[in-house]
Design an enzyme around this catalytic site. Structure first.
Site, PDB file in Angstrom:
ATOM      1  N   PHE A 161     -15.756 -46.529  73.713  1.00 54.69           N
ATOM      2  CA  PHE A 161     -14.980 -46.972  72.545  1.00 54.69           C
ATOM      3  C   PHE A 161     -14.146 -45.782  72.092  1.00 54.69           C
ATOM      4  O   PHE A 161     -14.691 -44.722  71.784  1.00 54.69           O
ATOM      5  CB  PHE A 161     -15.965 -47.406  71.463  1.00 54.69           C
ATOM      6  CG  PHE A 161     -15.381 -47.894  70.170  1.00 54.69           C
ATOM      7  CD1 PHE A 161     -15.016 -49.223  70.016  1.00 54.69           C
ATOM      8  CD2 PHE A 161     -15.248 -47.052  69.077  1.00 54.69           C
ATOM      9  CE1 PHE A 161     -14.536 -49.701  68.800  1.00 54.69           C
ATOM     10  CE2 PHE A 161     -14.771 -47.506  67.858  1.00 54.69           C
ATOM     11  CZ  PHE A 161     -14.406 -48.842  67.717  1.00 54.69           C
TER      12      PHE A 161
ATOM     13  N   THR B 226     -17.879 -40.893  73.305  1.00 53.12           N
ATOM     14  CA  THR B 226     -19.206 -40.971  73.915  1.00 53.12           C
ATOM     15  C   THR B 226     -19.148 -41.763  75.216  1.00 53.12           C
ATOM     16  O   THR B 226     -18.489 -42.799  75.287  1.00 53.12           O
ATOM     17  CB  THR B 226     -20.194 -41.650  72.941  1.00 53.12           C
ATOM     18  OG1 THR B 226     -20.256 -40.888  71.741  1.00 53.12           O
ATOM     19  CG2 THR B 226     -21.583 -41.733  73.554  1.00 53.12           C
TER      20      THR B 226
ATOM     21  N   GLU C  69     -19.947 -42.917  63.766  1.00 50.49           N
ATOM     22  CA  GLU C  69     -19.839 -44.317  63.311  1.00 50.49           C
ATOM     23  C   GLU C  69     -19.841 -44.422  61.779  1.00 50.49           C
ATOM     24  O   GLU C  69     -20.420 -45.344  61.205  1.00 50.49           O
ATOM     25  CB  GLU C  69     -20.919 -45.183  63.956  1.00 50.49           C
ATOM     26  CG  GLU C  69     -20.703 -45.316  65.456  1.00 50.49           C
ATOM     27  CD  GLU C  69     -21.498 -46.427  66.101  1.00 50.49           C
ATOM     28  OE1 GLU C  69     -21.589 -47.513  65.511  1.00 50.49           O
ATOM     29  OE2 GLU C  69     -22.030 -46.192  67.197  1.00 50.49           O
TER      30      GLU C  69
ATOM     31  N   ARG D  40     -54.128 -28.684  65.216  1.00 50.58           N
ATOM     32  CA  ARG D  40     -54.016 -27.287  64.768  1.00 50.58           C
ATOM     33  C   ARG D  40     -55.023 -27.005  63.664  1.00 50.58           C
ATOM     34  O   ARG D  40     -55.087 -27.732  62.666  1.00 50.58           O
ATOM     35  CB  ARG D  40     -52.596 -27.041  64.254  1.00 50.58           C
ATOM     36  CG  ARG D  40     -52.374 -25.705  63.589  1.00 50.58           C
ATOM     37  CD  ARG D  40     -52.252 -24.578  64.613  1.00 50.58           C
ATOM     38  NE  ARG D  40     -51.663 -23.405  64.014  1.00 50.58           N
ATOM     39  CZ  ARG D  40     -52.352 -22.433  63.413  1.00 50.58           C
ATOM     40  NH1 ARG D  40     -53.672 -22.511  63.324  1.00 50.58           N
ATOM     41  NH2 ARG D  40     -51.723 -21.398  62.900  1.00 50.58           N
TER      42      ARG D  40
ATOM     43  N   GLY E 140     -22.077 -51.886  64.449  1.00 50.54           N
ATOM     44  CA  GLY E 140     -22.584 -50.731  65.183  1.00 50.54           C
ATOM     45  C   GLY E 140     -23.491 -49.851  64.353  1.00 50.54           C
ATOM     46  O   GLY E 140     -24.351 -49.137  64.890  1.00 50.54           O
TER      47      GLY E 140
ATOM     48  N   GLN F 214     -41.409 -27.778  59.680  1.00 46.74           N
ATOM     49  CA  GLN F 214     -42.212 -27.089  58.667  1.00 46.74           C
ATOM     50  C   GLN F 214     -43.704 -27.220  58.965  1.00 46.74           C
ATOM     51  O   GLN F 214     -44.464 -26.260  58.829  1.00 46.74           O
ATOM     52  CB  GLN F 214     -41.920 -27.665  57.274  1.00 46.74           C
ATOM     53  CG  GLN F 214     -40.568 -27.281  56.714  1.00 46.74           C
ATOM     54  CD  GLN F 214     -40.410 -25.782  56.550  1.00 46.74           C
ATOM     55  OE1 GLN F 214     -39.628 -25.153  57.234  1.00 46.74           O
ATOM     56  NE2 GLN F 214     -41.158 -25.205  55.624  1.00 46.74           N
TER      57      GLN F 214
END
Length: 373
Positions: A113, A149, A354, A259, A233, A327
């Site tokens: 496009f 794109t 877009e 963790r 879109g 973070q």
């Protein structure tokens, strides 16, 4: 069904190579081919023209899952579906659909496009690319289009050009162009912050001959075609952003549960739980807005404001969640060993292409004000 299919594909085919796609600027040829085989390159296109004949809600669900696995693959799929297939199916003649839509909807070929230009971004009505009529009644295109794109991989593209400058935006027309046409050239592939697996380049037209058969819609309909295409879109981009946001939350939660700090998983810490709660809240809120816009479109009801809200909310959610994921991961979020930093880079463009976040706010406010007339 569509959710599970896309989730399985994303987890098995995309997530394992998402880092490679990003680092090597690699266009996932085989994976895109498989998307076509699954019917995901023309999800909402009628089966008569090679599509899957599904609704917009299915498209939104599929886009989110594919983008969760790899945002680059998501935008390749989104541009093909939303920006090429949708306007061709809506405005093309039967003969044009058979020639241009069917192979693209099947995923055999890719479409792009071409609206933005080097001198204009959000001002879509200021098209300096021109289309003049030659002695044979065909059109000759001159000008350049920027930030395109899938430009390197596409076989066909929809290009918007001015056919009557005196009529301003009503003098813009749309054409389906063969990307191998003599006089059409591609600039260098842009070295982007994120979404690095999809090619983005400037497309230049130098006396490119376009048969009159390739006029999409009628003369002067280009601006309308562009705006209606972008309206729908935005549901696709919102879904892509949701996929990035969800991947960020998935990454953060998995890490937080594994963790340990002070002899316990950091997921047990209030500061981490607060971030996870905010991320989840924003994702679910944006997803509801996105699915609402999709449902309104499927019902044939006005959806422009809702699509803008969905795109705005989802894109800002993607940026927020990817930031929070880094973070939570701390130093591990800043290195490419983990997907958090890639998601952070991928998220940023969803607030730009877009229709920028600023444009979305204008669209939303304009529609709200009309509701009070």
């Amino acid at each position: 069904m569509i959710s599970e299919t896309c989730k399985t594909f994303a987890d098995s085919e995309l997530a394992p190579i998402a880092s490679k796609i990003d680092k090597e600027h690699y266009f996932p040829v085989e994976q895109v081919k498989k998307l076509g085989e699954l019917g995901l390159m023309g999800i909402s296109v009628d089966t008569e023209y090679g599509g899957s004949g599904m609704d917009t809600v299915c498209y939104a669900i599929a886009m989110e899952e594919i983008s969760r696995g790899c945002a680059s693959t998501g935008v390749i799929m989104s541009a093909n579906n939303s920006l090429f297939c949708t306007p061709v199916e809506k405005y093309a003649s039967k003969e044009q659909k058979e020639k241009f839509l069917t192979p693209v909807a099947k995923g055999e070929l890719i479409g792009c496009f071409m609206l933005s230009e080097p001198g204009n971004g959000s001002d879509a009505g200021a098209a300096s690319t021109t289309a003049t009529v030659n002695k044979d009644g065909d059109f000759v295109l001159n000008g350049s289009k920027a930030w395109i794109t899938n430009s390197y991989e596409s076989s066909y593209g929809i290009v918007f050009a001015t056919t009557d400058k005196s009529l301003k935006h009503k003098g813009i027309s749309a054409f389906i162009v063969d990307m191998k046409s003599p006089g059409l050239s591609l600039g260098k592939k842009e070295d982007k912050l994120g979404i690095r697996g999809s090619s983005t380049a400037t497309v230049t037209f130098e006396d490119v001959k376009v048969p009159k058969f390739n006029l999409l819609g009628e003369l002067g309909m280009g601006f309308k075609i562009a705006m209606t295409t972008l309206d729908s879109g935005r549901i696709g981009v919102a879904s892509q952003a949701l996929g990035i946001a969800q991947a960020s939350l998935d990454c953060a939660v998995r890490y937080a549960k594994q963790r340990k700090s002070f002899d316990k998983p950091i997921a047990s810490l209030y500061a981490i739980q607060e971030k996870i709660a905010d991320m989840s809240l924003r994702i679910d809120s944006a997803r509801l807005l996105t699915h609402k816009a999709a449902m309104l479109k499927d019902a044939g009801k006005p959806f422009v404001k809702d699509a803008a809200m969905a795109k705005l909310a989802a894109s800002e959610t993607a940026t927020f969640c990817s930031h929070q994921a880094i973070q939570i991961l701390g130093g591990m979020g800043y290195v490419s060993d983990m997907p958090a930093e890639r998601l952070y880079r991928d998220a940023r463009i969803t607030e730009i292409y877009e229709g920028t976040s600023e444009v979305q706010r204008l669209v939303i406010a304009g529609n709200v004000l009309k509701e009070y007339d």
